[in-house]
Design a protein around this motif. Structure first.
Motif, PDB file in Angstrom:
ATOM      1  N   TYR A  21       1.345   4.449  -2.805  1.00  0.00           N
ATOM      2  CA  TYR A  21       0.800   5.695  -2.274  1.00  0.00           C
ATOM      3  C   TYR A  21       1.047   6.829  -3.263  1.00  0.00           C
ATOM      4  O   TYR A  21       2.107   6.916  -3.900  1.00  0.00           O
ATOM      5  CB  TYR A  21       1.471   6.012  -0.936  1.00  0.00           C
ATOM      6  CG  TYR A  21       0.798   7.095  -0.135  1.00  0.00           C
ATOM      7  CD1 TYR A  21      -0.335   6.826   0.628  1.00  0.00           C
ATOM      8  CD2 TYR A  21       1.301   8.383  -0.115  1.00  0.00           C
ATOM      9  CE1 TYR A  21      -0.941   7.811   1.384  1.00  0.00           C
ATOM     10  CE2 TYR A  21       0.707   9.382   0.632  1.00  0.00           C
ATOM     11  CZ  TYR A  21      -0.416   9.090   1.384  1.00  0.00           C
ATOM     12  OH  TYR A  21      -1.007  10.076   2.135  1.00  0.00           O
TER      13      TYR A  21
ATOM     14  N   GLY B 298      -1.740  12.775  -0.392  1.00  0.00           N
ATOM     15  CA  GLY B 298      -2.411  11.483  -0.482  1.00  0.00           C
ATOM     16  C   GLY B 298      -3.322  11.341  -1.685  1.00  0.00           C
ATOM     17  O   GLY B 298      -4.210  10.483  -1.699  1.00  0.00           O
TER      18      GLY B 298
ATOM     19  N   TRP C  48       4.779  10.063   1.244  1.00  0.00           N
ATOM     20  CA  TRP C  48       4.061   9.624   2.439  1.00  0.00           C
ATOM     21  C   TRP C  48       4.683  10.283   3.658  1.00  0.00           C
ATOM     22  O   TRP C  48       5.892  10.177   3.886  1.00  0.00           O
ATOM     23  CB  TRP C  48       4.139   8.109   2.595  1.00  0.00           C
ATOM     24  CG  TRP C  48       3.323   7.597   3.759  1.00  0.00           C
ATOM     25  CD1 TRP C  48       2.059   7.099   3.711  1.00  0.00           C
ATOM     26  CD2 TRP C  48       3.721   7.542   5.148  1.00  0.00           C
ATOM     27  NE1 TRP C  48       1.624   6.749   4.976  1.00  0.00           N
ATOM     28  CE2 TRP C  48       2.626   7.016   5.880  1.00  0.00           C
ATOM     29  CE3 TRP C  48       4.875   7.905   5.841  1.00  0.00           C
ATOM     30  CZ2 TRP C  48       2.670   6.825   7.258  1.00  0.00           C
ATOM     31  CZ3 TRP C  48       4.912   7.724   7.211  1.00  0.00           C
ATOM     32  CH2 TRP C  48       3.822   7.193   7.910  1.00  0.00           C
TER      33      TRP C  48
ATOM     34  N   THR D 177       0.837  -1.207   0.000  1.00  0.00           N
ATOM     35  CA  THR D 177       0.000   0.000   0.000  1.00  0.00           C
ATOM     36  C   THR D 177       0.862   1.243   0.000  1.00  0.00           C
ATOM     37  O   THR D 177       0.587   2.215  -0.716  1.00  0.00           O
ATOM     38  CB  THR D 177      -0.926   0.004   1.233  1.00  0.00           C
ATOM     39  OG1 THR D 177      -1.713  -1.189   1.220  1.00  0.00           O
ATOM     40  CG2 THR D 177      -1.836   1.214   1.231  1.00  0.00           C
ATOM     41  N   ARG D 178       1.914   1.244   0.816  1.00  0.00           N
ATOM     42  CA  ARG D 178       2.818   2.404   0.872  1.00  0.00           C
ATOM     43  C   ARG D 178       3.534   2.596  -0.458  1.00  0.00           C
ATOM     44  O   ARG D 178       3.760   3.727  -0.894  1.00  0.00           O
ATOM     45  CB  ARG D 178       3.835   2.214   2.006  1.00  0.00           C
ATOM     46  CG  ARG D 178       3.229   2.241   3.401  1.00  0.00           C
ATOM     47  CD  ARG D 178       2.934   3.652   3.864  1.00  0.00           C
ATOM     48  NE  ARG D 178       2.159   3.643   5.081  1.00  0.00           N
ATOM     49  CZ  ARG D 178       2.672   3.564   6.303  1.00  0.00           C
ATOM     50  NH1 ARG D 178       3.979   3.480   6.462  1.00  0.00           N
ATOM     51  NH2 ARG D 178       1.884   3.586   7.362  1.00  0.00           N
TER      52      ARG D 178
ATOM     53  N   ASP E 272       2.544  15.940   1.689  1.00  0.00           N
ATOM     54  CA  ASP E 272       1.730  14.736   1.521  1.00  0.00           C
ATOM     55  C   ASP E 272       0.278  15.156   1.324  1.00  0.00           C
ATOM     56  O   ASP E 272      -0.359  15.679   2.230  1.00  0.00           O
ATOM     57  CB  ASP E 272       1.879  13.869   2.784  1.00  0.00           C
ATOM     58  CG  ASP E 272       0.989  12.622   2.772  1.00  0.00           C
ATOM     59  OD1 ASP E 272       0.162  12.466   1.851  1.00  0.00           O
ATOM     60  OD2 ASP E 272       1.123  11.806   3.704  1.00  0.00           O
TER      61      ASP E 272
END
Length: 288
Positions: free
Chosen positions: A76, A202, A80, A72-73, A200
């Motif tokens: 991203y 996201g 992050w 998942t990271r 960040d």
């Protein structure tokens, strides 16, 4: 079911440990709660050393979560950065705590899970490698190597705090005053030549997808976003304490839209970390 008072004595400490490993408040709280449920499911055994038992269980849960979240990271959107953490007591505002800084936590996310755990348990929480070996189910020598590799990686990462609280607050105040008045000359005066900006969003808020390196590039970024833009970003600053140091929230119509933390070296801003992901800002309180 009401939590056991003996466990409640450990909750704050365990949350601090899990947060440093995972970088998000919600995940840290989940791991602590899971540790408590494991104790309940084991029949609430009497513990000769409750802190050591819960640390071992919580650490293993965090390791599992770190491994499962790696993909998942990797996917991203953009940089992050950790979820901003507000202090729970006034005493935690008295001294800078670099182990909670956005810069260090973001860099630690690039470490392998076992390296991160060994480094934190030994260098931050003062556990011996024999104890860490039991927690990680490894040999003490291996844990020592993991912590050493982590330190080497972190040395090439963020500069550690070299300023006291008053210096950070003074330089931060000058930074936001210059930003608010649109004074590029004053902004230039508080930034280091090799300043780095990381933000960040996201994928849910505008942010630089990659770090911005160098004084001129960072100045152009702030000029474009805050000063020369046709509809400039709001600069309603609320100074607070996040992640073990002085920080600033930017508000738009009362809503937190950015959380800034600056690292100050030799009275200049060395690095700027800006959290803009609304999911990670939702829990912040301005006290206003």
């Amino acid at each position: 079911m009401k939590p056991d008072p003996d466990f409640e004595l450990q909750r704050s400490y365990l949350t601090q440990l899990a947060y440093r490993m995972l970088g998000t408040v919600a995940e840290a709280e989940d791991m602590v709660q899971e540790a408590y449920l494991k104790w309940l499911s084991a029949g609430q055994p009497e513990l000769r050393n409750a802190r050591a038992w819960f640390t071992r269980v919580c650490t293993r849960l965090c390791l599992d979560r770190m491994r499962s979240s790696q993909r998942t990271r990797e996917n991203y959107t953009g940089e992050w950065l950790p979820e901003p953490l507000q202090p729970t007591t006034h005493d935690s505002r008295e001294e800078l705590d670099e182990s909670l800084s956005m810069a260090l936590l973001a860099t630690m996310q690039k470490l392998k899970p076992a390296e991160r755990a060994a480094f934190l348990l030994h260098d931050v929480f003062d556990y011996e490698f024999t104890d860490i070996a039991e927690m990680l189910e490894l040999q003490p020598a291996h844990c020592r190597q993991l912590a050493s590799r982590a330190r080497q990686s972190l040395r090439s990462g963020p500069v550690r705090y070299s300023a006291d609280r008053e210096s950070v607050e003074r330089v931060s105040g000058a930074f936001f005053q210059a930003l608010g008045t649109g004074d590029l000359g004053s902004l230039r005066a508080v930034l280091s030549d090799d300043v780095v900006l990381r933000s960040d969003g996201g994928g849910k808020a505008s942010a630089a997808r990659h770090p911005i390196h160098g004084l001129e590039k960072v100045l152009r970024f702030f000029d474009r976003i805050f000063i020369s833009a046709r509809n400039p970003a709001p600069v309603h600053a609320h100074h607070t304490w996040l992640n073990g140091g002085p920080s600033t929230l930017l508000l738009d119509e009362g809503q937190v839209v950015s959380a800034f933390q600056l690292q100050v070296v030799n009275d200049r801003v060395q690095s700027i970390h800006v959290q803009r992901n609304p999911d990670k800002l939702a829990g912040l309180q301005t006290g206003a």
